[in-house]
Design an enzyme around this catalytic site. Sequence first.
Site, mmCIF file in Angstrom:
data_model
loop_
_atom_site.group_PDB
_atom_site.id
_atom_site.type_symbol
_atom_site.label_atom_id
_atom_site.label_comp_id
_atom_site.label_asym_id
_atom_site.label_seq_id
_atom_site.Cartn_x
_atom_site.Cartn_y
_atom_site.Cartn_z
ATOM 1 N N LYS A 79 -13.405 1.766 -3.237
ATOM 2 C CA LYS A 79 -14.243 2.120 -2.080
ATOM 3 C C LYS A 79 -15.368 3.061 -2.511
ATOM 4 O O LYS A 79 -16.512 2.896 -2.098
ATOM 5 C CB LYS A 79 -13.393 2.835 -1.016
ATOM 6 C CG LYS A 79 -12.363 1.974 -0.337
ATOM 7 C CD LYS A 79 -11.702 2.789 0.767
ATOM 8 C CE LYS A 79 -10.386 2.182 1.209
ATOM 9 N NZ LYS A 79 -9.595 3.069 2.068
ATOM 10 N N HIS A 109 7.098 -26.421 1.158
ATOM 11 C CA HIS A 109 6.297 -27.480 0.528
ATOM 12 C C HIS A 109 5.114 -26.887 -0.228
ATOM 13 O O HIS A 109 4.100 -27.536 -0.426
ATOM 14 C CB HIS A 109 5.817 -28.474 1.593
ATOM 15 C CG HIS A 109 6.956 -29.206 2.228
ATOM 16 N ND1 HIS A 109 7.338 -30.469 1.850
ATOM 17 C CD2 HIS A 109 7.830 -28.815 3.191
ATOM 18 C CE1 HIS A 109 8.383 -30.843 2.566
ATOM 19 N NE2 HIS A 109 8.707 -29.859 3.384
ATOM 20 N N GLU A 140 0.829 -1.207 0.000
ATOM 21 C CA GLU A 140 0.000 0.000 0.000
ATOM 22 C C GLU A 140 0.865 1.260 0.000
ATOM 23 O O GLU A 140 0.451 2.316 -0.471
ATOM 24 C CB GLU A 140 -0.939 -0.009 1.222
ATOM 25 C CG GLU A 140 -2.269 0.643 0.926
ATOM 26 C CD GLU A 140 -3.348 0.318 1.953
ATOM 27 O OE1 GLU A 140 -4.438 -0.098 1.546
ATOM 28 O OE2 GLU A 140 -3.100 0.499 3.157
HETATM 29 O O1 PA5 Z 1 -2.886 1.619 5.946
HETATM 30 C C1 PA5 Z 1 -3.911 2.214 5.743
HETATM 31 O O2 PA5 Z 1 -3.992 3.455 5.817
HETATM 32 C C2 PA5 Z 1 -5.190 1.469 5.443
HETATM 33 O O3 PA5 Z 1 -4.959 0.135 5.166
HETATM 34 C C3 PA5 Z 1 -6.130 1.571 6.622
HETATM 35 O O4 PA5 Z 1 -5.549 0.990 7.752
HETATM 36 C C4 PA5 Z 1 -7.462 0.893 6.331
HETATM 37 O O5 PA5 Z 1 -7.997 1.363 5.133
HETATM 38 C C5 PA5 Z 1 -8.440 1.170 7.453
HETATM 39 O O6 PA5 Z 1 -8.572 2.550 7.628
HETATM 40 P P1 PA5 Z 1 -9.152 3.161 8.945
HETATM 41 O O7 PA5 Z 1 -8.215 2.862 10.068
HETATM 42 O O8 PA5 Z 1 -9.247 4.629 8.674
HETATM 43 O O9 PA5 Z 1 -10.487 2.542 9.175
#
Ligand code: PA5
Length: 448
Positions: free
Chosen positions: A416, A304, A283
Amino acid sequence: MSYLEWSRACTARVRESHVQSLAARAQELSLRLAKEVDAGLLPFLRMGYVETLKRDMPRLVEKTRQYKHMLVLGIGGSALGTRAMQKAFAREVDMPGHGGHEGKQIWIADNVCPTTLGDWFGLLDPQRTVVVTISKSGGTIETISQYFLAREWLQKALGEAWKDHMIVVTDEAKGFLREEARAHGLDALEVPDNLGGRYSALSAVGLLPAAFLGIDWEALLEGAASLARPLVDNQASLATHPSMALASWAKALEDYGYTDLIFFCYEPLFAMYGPWFAQLWAESLGKEGLGTMPIPATGVTDQHSVNQMFLDGIRNKACLFVTSEKHNAGPTFPDNLPKGWEFLSGKPFSCLIEAESLGTRMALSMHDVPLVQICLDDASEKSGGKLMMLLEIATVLTGWLMGINPLDQPAVELGKRLANARLGKPGYEDEEKLLAHYLKTAEVRQDF
Ligand code: PA5
């Protein structure tokens, strides 16, 4: 002492001189680091929030002690660190006849599986359950929708007392979850400004559940701080910091056409650090057509499974290989083993993980897979905190070397928004049009 082992990092294809030339950018990066730390953009590194956390969290930890179950609602960075820490440091939770740390149990709802959530509501006793809703933004639909359902579940069973069974971890001031906390007087812990989900495991996000499970959360912080503090105090030390070396290597790999980065964890207790790392790396760095794909794998299980592909598939993989020095020896093999197996007699079970780790490392190197070994001292909380911090800093630095922003995740927003439009949330008119257009294409089905 934890250390990185570099002797197999470079190959005929990955030139050390190129890695060194990237490492020479440390001075330039240290100036940026100083600026971003001062501007409060890297709270995971500065760890300035720890004081508030140490002030506010103990009361809530004490409060949660009366409950047997913690139901964590959170997704992505709000859940993966918690799972990694539970699996590593609160193993009793998964043990037969678990009566471990006060018999506490944790359930992490990091998906929208209708069956599982329904099962939990059916099986958990609301009287003995505390629900912890974790969302930095306070508006993530997966988490907030589960919050609504959990609230209803608690309300039905407990009436007004539902509020005592709900804790939220969210932004200090903004977002729907914070409004909920205010409106209902819910107990809350804050996620500091600019602390994005995947960098937040060592804040209240991961540490409240950890503390509930009896994990030594202060040792996690101590381990992390031992890596972060030198950089915060003196950015010039970046030149010799292991995270800079890792980032230079990772960027060089990309420059040489490596597209995959295996995270091969030969400390089985840390197996769930793999998915945590995968999210952090993917990410943060999958931007603008760049980045290497993280592949979490566990030794020896994946020997494995996918190891054949690592060794002899497309030559596009490098490897971060995680080990720990001090193992529990485990049970000892008896003396009366059958013929052909006597070589194991008298040896501790731990000899397998040690031998297989070496064997796999060698095999990967012999197949020209560039490999850096991250050798942890042991599988303690302190080492776990160190590992998280090392990888978080290395991720940010790799992003900077790549010329992308490692702290945002713009591409995942589209899906989203489209899902929100599909659910009829107001304000998504453009996405509704896109949906309508997409759904107009006739499906091409093949039954099976
Ligand atoms: O790393 C990130 O920013 C995302 O993966 C968030 O953790 C995830 O989208 C959840 O977001 P939030 O904590 O705002 O609910």
